[in-house]
Design a protein around this motif. Structure first.
Motif, PDB file in Angstrom:
ATOM      1  N   ALA A   1      18.245 -26.331  -3.405  1.00 35.47           N
ATOM      2  CA  ALA A   1      17.971 -25.360  -4.471  1.00 35.47           C
ATOM      3  C   ALA A   1      17.078 -26.041  -5.496  1.00 35.47           C
ATOM      4  CB  ALA A   1      19.268 -24.885  -5.115  1.00 35.47           C
TER       5      ALA A   1
ATOM      6  N   THR B   1      16.093 -21.223  -3.554  1.00 39.69           N
ATOM      7  CA  THR B   1      17.013 -21.763  -2.566  1.00 39.69           C
ATOM      8  C   THR B   1      16.407 -21.558  -1.179  1.00 39.69           C
ATOM      9  OG1 THR B   1      18.211 -19.668  -2.473  1.00 39.69           O
ATOM     10  CG2 THR B   1      19.045 -21.354  -3.971  1.00 39.69           C
TER      11      THR B   1
ATOM     12  N   SER C   1      23.814 -20.596  -8.322  1.00 38.45           N
ATOM     13  CA  SER C   1      22.979 -20.906  -7.158  1.00 38.45           C
ATOM     14  C   SER C   1      23.263 -22.307  -6.631  1.00 38.45           C
ATOM     15  CB  SER C   1      21.494 -20.770  -7.518  1.00 38.45           C
ATOM     16  OG  SER C   1      21.159 -21.627  -8.601  1.00 38.45           O
TER      17      SER C   1
ATOM     18  N   VAL D   1      24.810 -23.272  -2.879  1.00 37.42           N
ATOM     19  CA  VAL D   1      24.165 -24.205  -1.955  1.00 37.42           C
ATOM     20  C   VAL D   1      25.117 -25.342  -1.590  1.00 37.42           C
ATOM     21  CG1 VAL D   1      22.299 -25.907  -1.746  1.00 37.42           C
ATOM     22  CG2 VAL D   1      21.820 -23.635  -2.657  1.00 37.42           C
TER      23      VAL D   1
END
Length: 213
Positions: free
Chosen positions: A106, A110, A163, A167
């Protein structure tokens, strides 16, 4: 004397199946719903009250615009199961067995690298503002912790940005499941013709109407 038969082996229960983890952008979905509703409202008014070619131009425009809006806002999703990662982007669906995953990262977006190809995860957008906010909260929490005389009263350190958390979870799943027999195989890509077809059709009809006008 009676002979004793071997007992029938007790069947082992199947390993429980777990639902895929799903990742979607709530902000993107809300934005898409609002834009589609606004387009239908304005377009419906033009179709009902417009004159001449206006209703037909509006219908052709809606045919092209609505699937396009949905493709970039509502459609994107990432599904992570025990054997594979399924990425539903605006115009493609990519299926990646965990063993084929080479890297997940990311940065400004991503993405997953698999089978020598790079695929963006549209459903997990990176927010630099969220990262900065979390960094500020973490710094304040660390300062407050250093001033506390007792660790029992120390404030919690804020979590990472959404995010980055997503990930991290996908990396863990890739490392945990890559050796499973069902996680082997190659990357497959399927184009979303059910999304592309109405967009192209609407664009062609709109171009023809404009050309013959």
């Amino acid at each position: 004397m009676t002979s004793s038969d071997d007992p029938t082996p007790t069947p082992q229960p199947d390993r429980p199946k777990y639902d895929d983890r799903s990742y979607r952008s709530v902000a993107g979905i809300v934005t898409g719903v609002l834009l589609i509703a606004l387009s239908l409202w304005l377009g419906g008014d033009a179709v009902l009250r417009g004159s001449g070619r206006t209703p037909w131009l509006t219908l052709a425009g809606l045919l092209a615009a609505l699937p396009l809006l949905a493709a970039f806002t509502i459609r994107p999703a990432v599904y992570a199961g025990e054997e594979r990662l399924r990425i539903r982007n605006p115009f493609r669906t990519i299926t990646v067995p965990w063993a084929a995953v080479e890297h997940l990262r990311a940065g400004y977006s991503t993405e997953v690298v698999a089978g020598g190809q790079r695929f963006q995860l549209w459903a997990i957008p990176v927010s630099l503002r969220a990262r900065k906010r979390v960094a500020r909260q973490t710094a304040r929490a660390a300062t407050a912790t250093a001033r506390q005389s007792s660790l029992l009263n120390a404030p919690e350190v804020p979590a990472r940005a959404w995010s980055d958390q997503a990930v991290d979870e996908l990396r863990d799943l890739a490392e945990t499941n890559a050796a499973k027999p069902g996680a082997q195989g190659e990357v497959s890509v399927r184009w979303a013709y059910e999304v592309i077809a109405p967009i192209v059709t609407g664009a062609i009809v709109l171009a023809v109407l404009l050309a013959i006008g």
